[in-house]
Design an enzyme around this catalytic site. Structure first.
Site, PDB file in Angstrom:
ATOM      1  CB  ILE A  38      -5.384  -1.565  -6.174  1.00  0.00           C
ATOM      2  CG1 ILE A  38      -4.615  -2.143  -4.993  1.00  0.00           C
ATOM      3  CG2 ILE A  38      -6.874  -1.860  -6.028  1.00  0.00           C
ATOM      4  CD1 ILE A  38      -4.758  -1.335  -3.711  1.00  0.00           C
ATOM      5  CE1 TYR A  78      -2.837  -4.110  -1.646  1.00  0.00           C
ATOM      6  CE2 TYR A  78      -1.775  -6.148  -0.965  1.00  0.00           C
ATOM      7  CZ  TYR A  78      -2.724  -5.159  -0.758  1.00  0.00           C
ATOM      8  OH  TYR A  78      -3.546  -5.221   0.342  1.00  0.00           O
ATOM      9  CB  CYS A  79       1.204   0.358  -3.586  1.00  0.00           C
ATOM     10  SG  CYS A  79       2.052   0.609  -5.163  1.00  0.00           S
ATOM     11  CB  THR A  80      -2.739   3.254  -4.911  1.00  0.00           C
ATOM     12  OG1 THR A  80      -2.879   3.338  -3.496  1.00  0.00           O
ATOM     13  CG2 THR A  80      -3.978   3.802  -5.591  1.00  0.00           C
TER      14      THR A  80
END
Length: 351
Positions: free
Chosen positions: A228, A199-201
């Site tokens: 996110i 996952y990332c932003t």
């Protein structure tokens, strides 16, 4: 011919933004898709977005588009229609900011890049066509409850520090290109039955990372759709428990959006619980760090007593001190490697 770049000073543009009487919506989006003529596509975007009074930062490359923007609420529908009218972007998901004051951007910048995410990949056989499986918020929560799941955070240390998923593994590097090779090395002995969730932003880094992991022979690879930001919107809408705790760092004037009330980071100067990022007010430093309200008053928004003393000097003297200083990677680097020695120095000074 229309001017296809900004000609007004940042100071004036910021002032105009603060004086606006209407609301803006902060949006982020990306898409990996082939762009044959990036310059032509860049100019086309600039003209249309300028007409919609949109602000933001957009990167264009042959591999696709990466954008973070703000749009007047009254123009949002037209903006959405325009983006979805572009071939390759018809079904594009637009991530709406979670914690938004509408003051995220004050100018429109559309720039050309070699890649929309600098990855260091030079393997001609690598393709973004084969990428990990998307997971939504419900699926993410289920995977997080599975003991055979490994969760990789594909963000930098300063992002991870203020908020992350429960039991997420931080990859100890502050460049995405290094993280890709490190992720492969860290999981080289992982058994085939393990789920690898990345996952990332907003999804752009973990999508490419998932494709890289598959390229390197891993099997059960997943990535969080919309990152996110989208996860937070979904958990709120569907009344799900948030497995992400703390704050989501964002790359605009807000520097963060609150996901849960948990404060998991600490002021870099006094150690008090705090997750407010700021840049040192000394123009010769600009270090990104976490500072509580009390320390902000004590140090006048600076990262150290030395920077505060510089800030108290006449402007001309400050310019003399900055003259010859390389305001590049070493000063503006936000990495853990750069930050730790500097903060140790701060703490010793405060002891």
């Amino acid at each position: 011919m229309a001017v296809l770049h900004n000609r007004v000073s940042n100071q004036e543009l910021k002032q105009r933004l603060m004086e606006e009487t209407f609301n803006r919506t902060t949006i982020s989006f990306y898409q990996y898709f082939p762009i044959q003529n990036p310059q032509e596509f860049r100019d086309f975007l600039y003209r249309h977005l300028q007409a919609l009074n949109a602000f933001g930062r957009i990167y264009i490359a042959k591999e696709g588009i990466n954008a973070q923007m703000s749009v007047p609420e009254e123009n949002y529908t037209d903006f959405q229609k325009f983006i979805h009218s572009i071939e390759g972007l018809q079904d594009l998901r637009l991530n709406i900011a979670v914690d938004d004051d509408g003051k995220s951007f004050w100018v429109l910048k559309v720039k050309l890049r070699e890649k929309i995410v600098a990855d260091g990949i030079d393997d001609p056989s690598f393709s973004m066509q084969n990428k990990g499986k998307y997971v939504n918020a419900v699926q993410m929560n289920h995977l997080l409850e599975d003991p055979s799941t490994i969760v990789l955070d594909m963000r930098n240390h300063y992002e991870y520090e203020v908020g992350h998923f429960e039991n997420a593994v931080e990859i100890p590097s502050d460049t995405f290109r290094d993280q890709l090779s490190m992720a492969v090395d860290m999981l080289k002995d992982t058994t085939a039955d393990k789920n690898i969730v990345m996952y990332c932003t907003g999804g752009i880094r973990c999508e490419k990372a998932s494709a890289w992991m598959l390229h390197k022979g891993f099997k059960n690879v997943f990535h969080l759709e919309g990152g996110i930001i989208n996860y937070a919107q979904q958990t709120k809408k569907e009344k799900l428990d948030s497995k992400f705790i703390g704050k989501n760092f964002v790359f605009d004037n807000r520097l963060g959006e609150r996901i849960t009330e948990d404060v998991i980071a600490h002021c870099h100067q006094c150690g008090k619980p705090c997750d407010t990022h700021t840049n040192c007010k000394n123009d010769g430093c600009h270090l990104l760090f976490i500072q509580c309200e009390d320390c902000a008053k004590t140090y006048a928004g600076c990262c150290s007593q030395e920077c505060k003393e510089t800030l108290d000097m006449p402007i001309e003297r400050q310019k003399e001190i900055r003259k010859g200083v390389e305001n590049g990677q070493n000063i503006f680097n936000k990495s853990k490697v750069r930050l730790r020695p500097r903060l140790e120095e701060i703490r010793k000074h405060n002891a």
